[in-house]
Design a protein around this motif. Sequence first.
Motif, PDB file in Angstrom:
ATOM      1  N   GLU A 150       0.709  -1.148   0.098  1.00 28.47           N
ATOM      2  CA  GLU A 150       0.048  -0.124  -0.070  1.00 28.47           C
ATOM      3  C   GLU A 150       0.770   1.407   0.125  1.00 28.47           C
ATOM      4  O   GLU A 150       0.619   2.108   0.798  1.00 28.47           O
ATOM      5  N   MET A 151       1.802   1.196  -0.889  1.00 32.78           N
ATOM      6  CA  MET A 151       2.767   2.652  -1.144  1.00 32.78           C
ATOM      7  C   MET A 151       2.347   3.394  -2.333  1.00 32.78           C
ATOM      8  O   MET A 151       1.190   2.859  -2.904  1.00 32.78           O
ATOM      9  N   ASP A 152       2.619   4.504  -2.403  1.00 29.18           N
ATOM     10  CA  ASP A 152       2.578   5.116  -3.526  1.00 29.18           C
ATOM     11  C   ASP A 152       3.220   4.567  -4.678  1.00 29.18           C
ATOM     12  O   ASP A 152       4.317   3.879  -4.667  1.00 29.18           O
ATOM     13  N   TYR A 153       2.659   4.739  -5.972  1.00 31.84           N
ATOM     14  CA  TYR A 153       3.366   3.823  -7.033  1.00 31.84           C
ATOM     15  C   TYR A 153       4.486   4.746  -7.496  1.00 31.84           C
ATOM     16  O   TYR A 153       4.483   6.135  -7.507  1.00 31.84           O
ATOM     17  N   PRO A 154       5.398   4.235  -8.400  1.00 30.62           N
ATOM     18  CA  PRO A 154       6.381   4.791  -9.022  1.00 30.62           C
ATOM     19  C   PRO A 154       5.692   5.737 -10.041  1.00 30.62           C
ATOM     20  O   PRO A 154       4.834   5.449 -10.623  1.00 30.62           O
ATOM     21  N   PRO A 155       6.297   6.850 -10.524  1.00 28.25           N
ATOM     22  CA  PRO A 155       5.567   7.842 -11.466  1.00 28.25           C
ATOM     23  C   PRO A 155       5.803   7.499 -12.722  1.00 28.25           C
ATOM     24  O   PRO A 155       6.581   8.156 -13.676  1.00 28.25           O
ATOM     25  N   ALA A 156       5.168   6.281 -13.261  1.00 30.64           N
ATOM     26  CA  ALA A 156       5.393   5.846 -14.643  1.00 30.64           C
ATOM     27  C   ALA A 156       5.239   6.731 -15.568  1.00 30.64           C
ATOM     28  O   ALA A 156       5.783   6.962 -16.605  1.00 30.64           O
ATOM     29  N   ARG A 157       4.117   7.537 -15.462  1.00 30.16           N
ATOM     30  CA  ARG A 157       3.769   8.600 -16.469  1.00 30.16           C
ATOM     31  C   ARG A 157       4.761   9.602 -16.825  1.00 30.16           C
ATOM     32  O   ARG A 157       5.174   9.666 -18.043  1.00 30.16           O
ATOM     33  N   LYS A 158       5.247   9.994 -15.660  1.00 28.86           N
ATOM     34  CA  LYS A 158       6.274  11.039 -15.834  1.00 28.86           C
ATOM     35  C   LYS A 158       7.492  10.704 -16.476  1.00 28.86           C
ATOM     36  O   LYS A 158       8.122  11.189 -16.998  1.00 28.86           O
ATOM     37  N   MET A 159       7.690   9.170 -16.131  1.00 28.31           N
ATOM     38  CA  MET A 159       9.002   8.733 -16.739  1.00 28.31           C
ATOM     39  C   MET A 159       8.770   8.480 -18.211  1.00 28.31           C
ATOM     40  O   MET A 159       9.589   8.906 -19.183  1.00 28.31           O
ATOM     41  N   ILE A 160       7.680   8.052 -18.658  1.00 30.01           N
ATOM     42  CA  ILE A 160       7.551   7.817 -20.161  1.00 30.01           C
ATOM     43  C   ILE A 160       7.184   9.075 -20.868  1.00 30.01           C
ATOM     44  O   ILE A 160       7.925   9.251 -21.959  1.00 30.01           O
ATOM     45  N   ASP A 161       6.643  10.065 -20.252  1.00 29.32           N
ATOM     46  CA  ASP A 161       6.461  11.247 -21.029  1.00 29.32           C
ATOM     47  C   ASP A 161       7.717  12.066 -20.943  1.00 29.32           C
ATOM     48  O   ASP A 161       7.821  12.819 -21.803  1.00 29.32           O
ATOM     49  N   GLY A 162       8.617  11.668 -20.169  1.00 29.60           N
ATOM     50  CA  GLY A 162       9.914  12.274 -20.174  1.00 29.60           C
ATOM     51  C   GLY A 162      10.835  11.604 -21.180  1.00 29.60           C
ATOM     52  O   GLY A 162      11.971  12.093 -21.218  1.00 29.60           O
ATOM     53  N   GLY A 163      10.325  10.480 -21.669  1.00 28.56           N
ATOM     54  CA  GLY A 163      11.295   9.951 -22.736  1.00 28.56           C
ATOM     55  C   GLY A 163      11.949   8.600 -22.525  1.00 28.56           C
ATOM     56  O   GLY A 163      12.598   8.196 -23.127  1.00 28.56           O
ATOM     57  N   LEU A 164      11.643   8.334 -21.054  1.00 24.22           N
ATOM     58  CA  LEU A 164      12.223   6.976 -20.656  1.00 24.22           C
ATOM     59  C   LEU A 164      11.526   5.598 -21.016  1.00 24.22           C
ATOM     60  O   LEU A 164      10.247   5.496 -21.226  1.00 24.22           O
ATOM     61  N   PRO A 165      12.273   4.729 -21.046  1.00 23.33           N
ATOM     62  CA  PRO A 165      11.705   3.343 -21.413  1.00 23.33           C
ATOM     63  C   PRO A 165      11.271   3.065 -19.926  1.00 23.33           C
ATOM     64  O   PRO A 165      11.881   3.690 -18.872  1.00 23.33           O
TER      65      PRO A 165
END
Length: 419
Positions: A309-324
């Motif tokens: 029950e933790m906060d999830y990693p910011p996947a959207r920020k990562m992908i939108d920032g160009g990361l795989p």
Amino acid sequence: MKILIRNIRSLLQTQQEGVDKVCGADMSVLPAIDNAYLFIDGGLVKGMGRMEDFAGSGFTKYAGHSDVHEIDAAGKIVMPAFCDAHTHIVYAGSREIEYIDKIRGLSYEEIAKRGGGILNSARKLQNTSEAELTEQAISRLEEIQSLGTGAVEIKSGYGLTTGSEMKMLRTIRKLKELSPLTIKATFLGAHAVPDEYKHRQQAYVQLIIDEMIPRVAGEGLADYVDVFCDRGFFTAEETGRILEAAAKYGLQPKIHANELDFSGGIQTGVKHNALSVDHLEFTGEEEIKALLGSQTMPTLLPGAAFFLEMDYPPARKMIDGGLPVALASDYNPGSSPSGNMQLILSLACIKMKMMPEEVIHAATLNGAYAMGVEKELGSISTGKKANLIITTPVPSYAFLPYAYGSNKVEKMIINGRPC
Ligand code: NIG
Ligand code: FE
């Protein structure tokens, strides 16, 4: 063995040769062939195309041939099997007692402080034979295979003595022989500080550097090295020293980073040329910047964030920032007692707002990259190993993460053989 699959509703992740990972906006485009055929021979993908072009292809000669196994996949999807790049599948017993404590309100760290957590698993593992560990792990491997996994990375880290860490790694070596899955082994001596070294963390780090790494590497038992670089576990400085020692033996890092805090783990991983940094619940601008200039795969484990029950990693920020981004199960007895990658895909969509195309990339080709098998697995490409999922009849690939909780895998093909 030759296999001809025909009338495939959609053949997913048909990548051009040489694409080793998918980054940023490219993750929203999933290469696919609708109404397709696929030909497999000698364990490898040999050819594919549209059904309307089948008659003119070089593969017609195999149709109706007695030594060709033919499969009609009408209404079904065929896609690469999942590459689960982060698990702890070799462990003894289970820890549902801690699960009850968690429901009552104790945190992961509080449970660990009371002697639960990783140290609890370490005690159990020390009293379990290699044969028994192998048997338990094999049944977990069979389970994840039936749920779509075709390649898996497995860590040590419940041994925490030289002997028991070696026992875990020998178990993984045995699994490589016994299981049809592609398996990579990671040495995770720095998973927790064992009781005998309580208040003497430096001495334990030194034991890892002076004794464990040379012995593990000497016997060729590990493909990679891992450190739990986080608050309450190992510092960035200790992590750096362990990774430096491992590099001398050619062990590339795949580390646990930033699960519990901004630990500096991501930057340390990048600095030491990690193949992947995993967890990443605590990721900000600095961490994303560090990853952008690197070859390191950010690997997200939403099963652990869900279970704890933790906060999830910011996947959207990562992908939108160009990361795989890669997705993995983290299958382990404490923070994610499930290796069901289909569930991971659903969690990633719902909780991290990843799109169906993105989660499929993350669990196939990017997962393959995160465990160093992208040249042989992770996409449907001529010459790659035929580790595939044939789904039940489904209306579209978005149905896969959408219909969470049911198994949409009808059949697996592993090393070019139906199973
Ligand atoms: O990946 N974070 C560290 N290690 C495991 C948990 C192991 C355990 O609790 O047994 C993880 O979540
Ligand atoms: Fe883990």
